[in-house]
Design a protein around this motif. Structure first.
Motif, PDB file in Angstrom:
ATOM      1  N   GLY A  96      32.660  28.505 -14.451  1.00 42.06           N
ATOM      2  CA  GLY A  96      32.495  29.425 -13.347  1.00 42.06           C
ATOM      3  C   GLY A  96      31.115  29.466 -12.732  1.00 42.06           C
ATOM      4  O   GLY A  96      30.155  28.880 -13.241  1.00 42.06           O
ATOM      5  N   ILE A  97      31.006  30.201 -11.644  1.00 40.11           N
ATOM      6  CA  ILE A  97      29.810  30.244 -10.813  1.00 40.11           C
ATOM      7  C   ILE A  97      28.606  30.845 -11.526  1.00 40.11           C
ATOM      8  O   ILE A  97      27.460  30.501 -11.236  1.00 40.11           O
ATOM      9  N   ALA A  98      28.831  31.729 -12.507  1.00 37.25           N
ATOM     10  CA  ALA A  98      27.723  32.406 -13.181  1.00 37.25           C
ATOM     11  C   ALA A  98      27.444  31.858 -14.579  1.00 37.25           C
ATOM     12  O   ALA A  98      26.702  32.466 -15.347  1.00 37.25           O
ATOM     13  N   ALA A  99      28.010  30.699 -14.892  1.00 43.80           N
ATOM     14  CA  ALA A  99      27.879  30.164 -16.247  1.00 43.80           C
ATOM     15  C   ALA A  99      26.447  29.804 -16.608  1.00 43.80           C
ATOM     16  O   ALA A  99      26.096  29.763 -17.789  1.00 43.80           O
ATOM     17  N   ASP A 100      25.597  29.553 -15.600  1.00 40.33           N
ATOM     18  CA  ASP A 100      24.219  29.182 -15.926  1.00 40.33           C
ATOM     19  C   ASP A 100      23.444  30.320 -16.564  1.00 40.33           C
ATOM     20  O   ASP A 100      22.519  30.092 -17.331  1.00 40.33           O
ATOM     21  N   SER A 101      23.829  31.578 -16.263  1.00 45.41           N
ATOM     22  CA  SER A 101      23.118  32.716 -16.863  1.00 45.41           C
ATOM     23  C   SER A 101      23.999  33.578 -17.762  1.00 45.41           C
ATOM     24  O   SER A 101      23.484  34.262 -18.647  1.00 45.41           O
ATOM     25  N   LEU A 102      25.305  33.547 -17.565  1.00 39.58           N
ATOM     26  CA  LEU A 102      26.222  34.356 -18.388  1.00 39.58           C
ATOM     27  C   LEU A 102      27.113  33.460 -19.241  1.00 39.58           C
ATOM     28  O   LEU A 102      28.172  33.892 -19.690  1.00 39.58           O
ATOM     29  N   GLY A 103      26.671  32.243 -19.491  1.00 39.16           N
ATOM     30  CA  GLY A 103      27.545  31.254 -20.117  1.00 39.16           C
ATOM     31  C   GLY A 103      27.490  31.154 -21.626  1.00 39.16           C
ATOM     32  O   GLY A 103      27.682  30.070 -22.178  1.00 39.16           O
ATOM     33  N   ALA A 104      27.234  32.257 -22.326  1.00 38.65           N
ATOM     34  CA  ALA A 104      27.301  32.228 -23.792  1.00 38.65           C
ATOM     35  C   ALA A 104      28.751  32.012 -24.229  1.00 38.65           C
ATOM     36  O   ALA A 104      29.679  32.536 -23.608  1.00 38.65           O
ATOM     37  N   ARG A 105      28.939  31.246 -25.286  1.00 43.05           N
ATOM     38  CA  ARG A 105      30.301  30.970 -25.750  1.00 43.05           C
ATOM     39  C   ARG A 105      30.927  32.187 -26.417  1.00 43.05           C
ATOM     40  O   ARG A 105      32.147  32.368 -26.384  1.00 43.05           O
ATOM     41  N   ARG A 106      30.100  33.029 -27.035  1.00 43.80           N
ATOM     42  CA  ARG A 106      30.621  34.268 -27.634  1.00 43.80           C
ATOM     43  C   ARG A 106      29.567  35.356 -27.531  1.00 43.80           C
ATOM     44  O   ARG A 106      28.373  35.077 -27.476  1.00 43.80           O
TER      45      ARG A 106
END
Length: 309
Positions: free
Chosen positions: A222-232
């Motif tokens: 998704g679009i915000a994975a660079d900053s909100l992309g923690a796996r858990r």
């Protein structure tokens, strides 16, 4: 688990090292009162500087910070920038492991600050494993991007300032990736305001953990994975969320993009997509305030390419 007392101690420790960021009233004429916590104005462009300074200053107090080895962090961008900046201010080296997908603008800033950058792998989890191995081998102070007590407590300073500026706040909307900021804020405002965690539908770390009763891995996109992309979601943030009754809502990529665009066009505020997620909850109806409610939206980061607007 982090408490308000630990947040207050962290806030005192980092005084003079981090900025006190302002609250800005929306003025859009909503049937509720809307404020923005402008944390995107923090050093290095995100809230992460608060936790970084608290972690490093605590390590120095405890005699754990070797000035010849310094610190190591795994980060897709913001945590790396914050820890590299804090390390530079304290006069120690910083090694930052980032995935290949890390935004170029953030990687360039890491080099500019003076960090030693190591890129490899496609996800944060791979950078994390490499950073842990480096810490064990070299004796560097390991700074987790979101799941260490000092990191979470430091981030909680956002919540303390928010309540000082808007003591009548009923609800705080904050974006969640790994949950460090959410956990810190929830601890800071516990018993005083409710926290609504906002997550992209494509990275529902807290939402899934609350449904299953424990943190679990989720797919990252998704679009915000660079900053909100923690796996858990982190164990600390999850524990604070359960203790304080944090509510989780999900937003689409389309609503995040629209929220980021509106923040610029209406308020001349530039934030990254992860930060815009919190505002997207209001625009999309994922969270609907009652009439007269006082809502504070945390705009947590601005490390983005303005050309995309």
């Amino acid at each position: 688990m982090v408490t308000r007392e630990e947040v207050e101690a962290a806030y005192s420790r980092t005084a003079g090292w981090v900025r006190r960021t302002p609250m800005a009233e929306s003025g859009d004429g909503e049937p509720y009162k809307l404020w923005f916590k402008c944390e995107y104005m923090q050093h290095t462009g995100s809230f992460k500087a608060r936790g970084a300074f608290n972690r490093l200053l605590t390590a120095r107090e405890n005699g754990e910070l070797d000035p010849a080895v310094g610190v190591v962090v795994a980060s897709g961008g913001n945590a790396g920038l914050a820890n590299a900046y804090a390390a530079a201010k304290l006069g120690v080296p910083a090694t930052v492991f980032v995935p290949e997908s890390a935004p170029a603008n953030k990687v360039h800033k890491l080099y500019a600050i003076g960090a030693h950058v190591v890129q490899g792998g496609t996800e944060y989890a791979e950078a994390y494993a490499a950073a842990v191995a480096f810490a064990e081998d070299k004796g560097a102070v390991y700074c987790h991007a979101y799941d260490q007590p000092e990191i979470v407590a430091g981030a909680g300073g956002v919540g303390l300032e928010l309540l000082e500026e808007t003591p009548d706040a009923d609800t705080v909307l904050v974006a969640v990736g790994g949950g460090g900021l959410m956990g810190g804020i929830a601890a800071a405002v516990e018993g005083r305001a409710r926290v609504v965690a906002v997550e992209p539908e494509t990275v529902p770390t807290l939402h899934t953990a609350l449904a299953q009763g424990e943190p679990v891995d989720v797919a990252v996109s998704g679009i915000a994975a660079d900053s909100l992309g923690a796996r858990r979601v982190g164990e600390i943030g999850f524990g604070v969320a359960r203790r304080t009754g944090v509510q989780s809502v999900l937003v689409t990529d389309e609503s995040i993009i629209e929220a980021r665009r509106k923040l610029w066009e209406t308020h001349r505020i530039i934030v990254e997509h992860g930060a815009a997620a919190a505002y997207a909850a209001l625009l999309s109806g994922a969270y609907t305030p009652r009439e007269g409610e006082t809502v504070a939206v945390v705009l947590c980061g601005a490390n983005t390419d303005p050309a995309h607007l």
